[in-house]
Design a protein around this motif. Structure first.
Motif, PDB file in Angstrom:
ATOM      1  N   ASP A 104      -1.421   2.782   7.798  1.00  0.00           N
ATOM      2  CA  ASP A 104      -0.831   3.036   9.115  1.00  0.00           C
ATOM      3  C   ASP A 104      -1.173   1.933  10.100  1.00  0.00           C
ATOM      4  OD1 ASP A 104       0.434   5.347   8.331  1.00  0.00           O
ATOM      5  OD2 ASP A 104      -1.176   6.672   9.037  1.00  0.00           O
ATOM      6  N   GLN A 105      -2.421   1.495  10.101  1.00  0.00           N
ATOM      7  CA  GLN A 105      -2.830   0.425  11.016  1.00  0.00           C
ATOM      8  C   GLN A 105      -2.080  -0.871  10.704  1.00  0.00           C
ATOM      9  OE1 GLN A 105      -7.101   0.999  10.091  1.00  0.00           O
ATOM     10  NE2 GLN A 105      -7.433   0.865  12.314  1.00  0.00           N
ATOM     11  N   LEU A 106      -1.884  -1.136   9.436  1.00  0.00           N
ATOM     12  CA  LEU A 106      -1.247  -2.384   9.035  1.00  0.00           C
ATOM     13  C   LEU A 106       0.253  -2.408   9.361  1.00  0.00           C
ATOM     14  CD1 LEU A 106      -3.119  -2.743   5.658  1.00  0.00           C
ATOM     15  CD2 LEU A 106      -3.134  -4.461   7.480  1.00  0.00           C
ATOM     16  N   LEU A 133       0.805  -1.207   0.000  1.00  0.00           N
ATOM     17  CA  LEU A 133       0.000   0.000   0.000  1.00  0.00           C
ATOM     18  C   LEU A 133       0.847   1.270   0.000  1.00  0.00           C
ATOM     19  CD1 LEU A 133      -2.789  -0.926   2.589  1.00  0.00           C
ATOM     20  CD2 LEU A 133      -3.141  -0.468   0.155  1.00  0.00           C
ATOM     21  N   THR A 134       0.317   2.328  -0.601  1.00  0.00           N
ATOM     22  CA  THR A 134       0.918   3.653  -0.455  1.00  0.00           C
ATOM     23  C   THR A 134       0.759   4.109   0.989  1.00  0.00           C
ATOM     24  OG1 THR A 134      -1.170   4.725  -1.051  1.00  0.00           O
ATOM     25  CG2 THR A 134       0.366   4.248  -2.853  1.00  0.00           C
ATOM     26  N   ASP A 135       1.415   5.194   1.343  1.00  0.00           N
ATOM     27  CA  ASP A 135       1.381   5.651   2.730  1.00  0.00           C
ATOM     28  C   ASP A 135      -0.029   5.949   3.208  1.00  0.00           C
ATOM     29  OD1 ASP A 135       4.088   5.387   2.935  1.00  0.00           O
ATOM     30  OD2 ASP A 135       4.523   7.508   2.558  1.00  0.00           O
ATOM     31  N   ASP A 136      -0.907   6.423   2.325  1.00  0.00           N
ATOM     32  CA  ASP A 136      -2.284   6.706   2.723  1.00  0.00           C
ATOM     33  C   ASP A 136      -3.267   5.715   2.089  1.00  0.00           C
ATOM     34  OD1 ASP A 136      -1.982   7.571   0.142  1.00  0.00           O
ATOM     35  OD2 ASP A 136      -2.910   9.542   0.442  1.00  0.00           O
ATOM     36  N   GLY A 137      -2.756   4.538   1.711  1.00  0.00           N
ATOM     37  CA  GLY A 137      -3.595   3.525   1.081  1.00  0.00           C
ATOM     38  C   GLY A 137      -4.489   2.805   2.085  1.00  0.00           C
ATOM     39  N   ILE A 138      -5.492   2.092   1.556  1.00  0.00           N
ATOM     40  CA  ILE A 138      -6.401   1.346   2.429  1.00  0.00           C
ATOM     41  C   ILE A 138      -6.641  -0.058   1.873  1.00  0.00           C
ATOM     42  CG2 ILE A 138      -7.588   3.364   3.366  1.00  0.00           C
ATOM     43  CD1 ILE A 138      -9.851   2.863   1.393  1.00  0.00           C
ATOM     44  N   LEU A 139      -6.914  -0.952   2.791  1.00  0.00           N
ATOM     45  CA  LEU A 139      -7.286  -2.332   2.476  1.00  0.00           C
ATOM     46  C   LEU A 139      -8.749  -2.526   2.845  1.00  0.00           C
ATOM     47  CD1 LEU A 139      -6.691  -5.427   1.914  1.00  0.00           C
ATOM     48  CD2 LEU A 139      -6.085  -5.556   4.347  1.00  0.00           C
ATOM     49  N   ILE A 140      -9.542  -3.089   1.942  1.00  0.00           N
ATOM     50  CA  ILE A 140     -10.952  -3.358   2.198  1.00  0.00           C
ATOM     51  C   ILE A 140     -11.212  -4.833   1.940  1.00  0.00           C
ATOM     52  CG2 ILE A 140     -13.332  -2.883   1.484  1.00  0.00           C
ATOM     53  CD1 ILE A 140     -12.447  -0.037   0.834  1.00  0.00           C
ATOM     54  N   VAL A 141     -11.772  -5.507   2.953  1.00  0.00           N
ATOM     55  CA  VAL A 141     -11.944  -6.962   2.912  1.00  0.00           C
ATOM     56  C   VAL A 141     -13.382  -7.332   3.235  1.00  0.00           C
ATOM     57  CG1 VAL A 141     -11.142  -9.192   3.800  1.00  0.00           C
ATOM     58  CG2 VAL A 141      -9.553  -7.245   3.693  1.00  0.00           C
ATOM     59  N   PHE A 144     -14.947 -14.280  13.747  1.00  0.00           N
ATOM     60  CA  PHE A 144     -13.617 -14.834  13.485  1.00  0.00           C
ATOM     61  C   PHE A 144     -12.642 -13.748  13.036  1.00  0.00           C
ATOM     62  CE2 PHE A 144     -16.121 -18.829  12.777  1.00  0.00           C
ATOM     63  CZ  PHE A 144     -15.558 -19.544  13.821  1.00  0.00           C
ATOM     64  N   ALA A 145     -13.129 -12.766  12.285  1.00  0.00           N
ATOM     65  CA  ALA A 145     -12.262 -11.670  11.844  1.00  0.00           C
ATOM     66  C   ALA A 145     -11.798 -10.834  13.038  1.00  0.00           C
ATOM     67  CB  ALA A 145     -13.000 -10.794  10.832  1.00  0.00           C
ATOM     68  N   GLU A 146     -12.700 -10.548  13.961  1.00  0.00           N
ATOM     69  CA  GLU A 146     -12.315  -9.794  15.158  1.00  0.00           C
ATOM     70  C   GLU A 146     -11.311 -10.575  15.998  1.00  0.00           C
ATOM     71  OE1 GLU A 146     -12.787  -6.835  16.045  1.00  0.00           O
ATOM     72  OE2 GLU A 146     -14.633  -6.049  15.150  1.00  0.00           O
ATOM     73  N   ALA A 147     -11.500 -11.892  16.073  1.00  0.00           N
ATOM     74  CA  ALA A 147     -10.555 -12.714  16.836  1.00  0.00           C
ATOM     75  C   ALA A 147      -9.173 -12.692  16.193  1.00  0.00           C
ATOM     76  CB  ALA A 147     -11.078 -14.146  16.930  1.00  0.00           C
ATOM     77  N   ALA A 148      -9.130 -12.667  14.868  1.00  0.00           N
ATOM     78  CA  ALA A 148      -7.848 -12.729  14.161  1.00  0.00           C
ATOM     79  C   ALA A 148      -7.163 -11.366  14.055  1.00  0.00           C
ATOM     80  CB  ALA A 148      -8.069 -13.309  12.761  1.00  0.00           C
ATOM     81  N   PHE A 149      -7.943 -10.296  13.881  1.00  0.00           N
ATOM     82  CA  PHE A 149      -7.346  -8.993  13.563  1.00  0.00           C
ATOM     83  C   PHE A 149      -7.854  -7.849  14.441  1.00  0.00           C
ATOM     84  CE2 PHE A 149      -8.361 -11.361   9.590  1.00  0.00           C
ATOM     85  CZ  PHE A 149      -7.089 -11.866   9.341  1.00  0.00           C
ATOM     86  N   GLY A 150      -8.623  -8.159  15.460  1.00  0.00           N
ATOM     87  CA  GLY A 150      -9.239  -7.117  16.273  1.00  0.00           C
ATOM     88  C   GLY A 150      -8.258  -6.128  16.858  1.00  0.00           C
ATOM     89  N   GLU A 151      -7.046  -6.597  17.166  1.00  0.00           N
ATOM     90  CA  GLU A 151      -6.072  -5.697  17.777  1.00  0.00           C
ATOM     91  C   GLU A 151      -5.620  -4.589  16.829  1.00  0.00           C
ATOM     92  OE1 GLU A 151      -3.660  -8.627  15.477  1.00  0.00           O
ATOM     93  OE2 GLU A 151      -5.450  -8.707  16.766  1.00  0.00           O
ATOM     94  N   LEU A 152      -5.898  -4.752  15.527  1.00  0.00           N
ATOM     95  CA  LEU A 152      -5.528  -3.725  14.555  1.00  0.00           C
ATOM     96  C   LEU A 152      -6.524  -2.573  14.535  1.00  0.00           C
ATOM     97  CD1 LEU A 152      -4.413  -5.991  11.544  1.00  0.00           C
ATOM     98  CD2 LEU A 152      -2.955  -4.812  13.208  1.00  0.00           C
TER      99      LEU A 152
END
Length: 295
Positions: free
Chosen positions: A291-293, A247-255, A263-271
């Motif tokens: 930034d989160q990633l 990603l670029t510095d201000d890029g985003i990921l959408i899943v 299950f997603a919260e269990a795997a990635f909730g800390e992000l």
């Protein structure tokens, strides 16, 4: 010679709805009930406008037209294949796509978000230069993304060569060969070494327990496009893990993760997942910033 008691679309519509309801068909590929699916299949088979049923309800049909519709009703009922595989057509919003058994039937809550350019997380859509779509299947989301961001180049990835053949047909139909590149790759493995403003994905996310309970209509689709492993997050973990460096510095990921928020919260909730609002609520699609990633 017509050997059935049916002479009009109205007759066939009533018959199809009864057959579909009696067979307890599953409707999860564009239609939500027997009437809608029956109307669509009849209109499509008769080459009539899909949004104009009433004017044709009492039209007298030719024997060969009745036979064609009856064959479609029989196939949908007896084989329980998705209607899209019968018509080789699927719709997302106002977009029509070719589809067959080589790829999953197009459906995505992300498609609802594209016309709004993912606002407010994308502030200047005209500055989006590169978009990556992982697990593209029929190419439907990649095509919609290319249409929404006309100044961007879209790389669309799938591990399945068969799925990419279907996607190619759709890319050609929409005349996007110069702006949309199809790539056979296991996620990021063969993706060009460049930075993307957006990474979008509707990956396989069905957990093992749910896979075993899928209706026959879903089991007609490629298992590869559905099975997400024990908790549904097998591919999602790889996508999230590899996104930061792409990603670029201000890029985003959408899943998109369907019904797997727990299950997603269990795997990635800390992000600190941001859940986007769709027609089915706030549980289907999450967003992470570059930034989160990187945390």
């Amino acid at each position: 010679m017509n050997t059935t008691p049916f002479t009009t679309p109205r007759d066939l519509l009533r018959y199809a709805v009864t057959r579909f309801n009696t067979a307890k068909l599953f409707f999860g590929h564009g239609s939500v009930e027997a009437f809608d699916e029956a109307a669509y299949l009849i209109l499509h088979t008769l080459k009539l406008p899909l949004d104009h049923l009433d004017p044709f309800l009492d039209a007298k049909l030719l024997p060969e037209e009745i036979a064609a519709v009856m064959a479609v009703i029989d196939r949908r009922t007896n084989e329980r294949v998705p209607a899209a595989y019968i018509t080789n057509e699927a719709w997302l919003g106002t977009y029509s796509f070719y589809v067959d058994e080589r790829t999953i039937v197009p459906r995505s809550f992300i498609a609802e978000l594209i016309p709004q350019y993912f606002a407010p997380w994308v502030n200047e859509p005209e500055n989006v230069a590169n978009v990556l779509e992982l697990c593209t299947g029929s190419g439907c989301l990649a095509i919609m993304l290319a249409d929404a961001f006309p100044d961007a180049h879209v790389d669309a990835v799938d591990i399945s060569a068969d799925a990419l053949e279907v996607a190619k047909k759709n890319v050609v139909t929409y005349k996007l060969e110069d702006r949309l590149t199809l790539i056979q790759s296991d996620l990021y493995a063969n993706v060009p070494d460049k930075k993307y403003d957006l990474i979008i994905t509707n990956p396989p996310y069905v957990n093992s327990s749910s896979m075993s309970k899928l209706p026959m209509e879903y089991r007609a689709e490629p298992e590869l496009a559905l099975d997400g492993g024990k908790d549904g997050m097998d591919l999602v973990r790889k996508i999230v893990a590899g996104a930061a460096e792409r990603l670029t510095d201000d890029g985003i990921l959408i899943v998109e993760i369907g019904n797997e928020r727990e299950f997603a919260e269990a795997a990635f909730g800390e992000l600190g997942l941001t859940w986007l609002t769709t027609s089915n609520g706030d549980d289907m699609v999450f967003l992470l910033t570059a930034d989160q990633l990187k945390l």
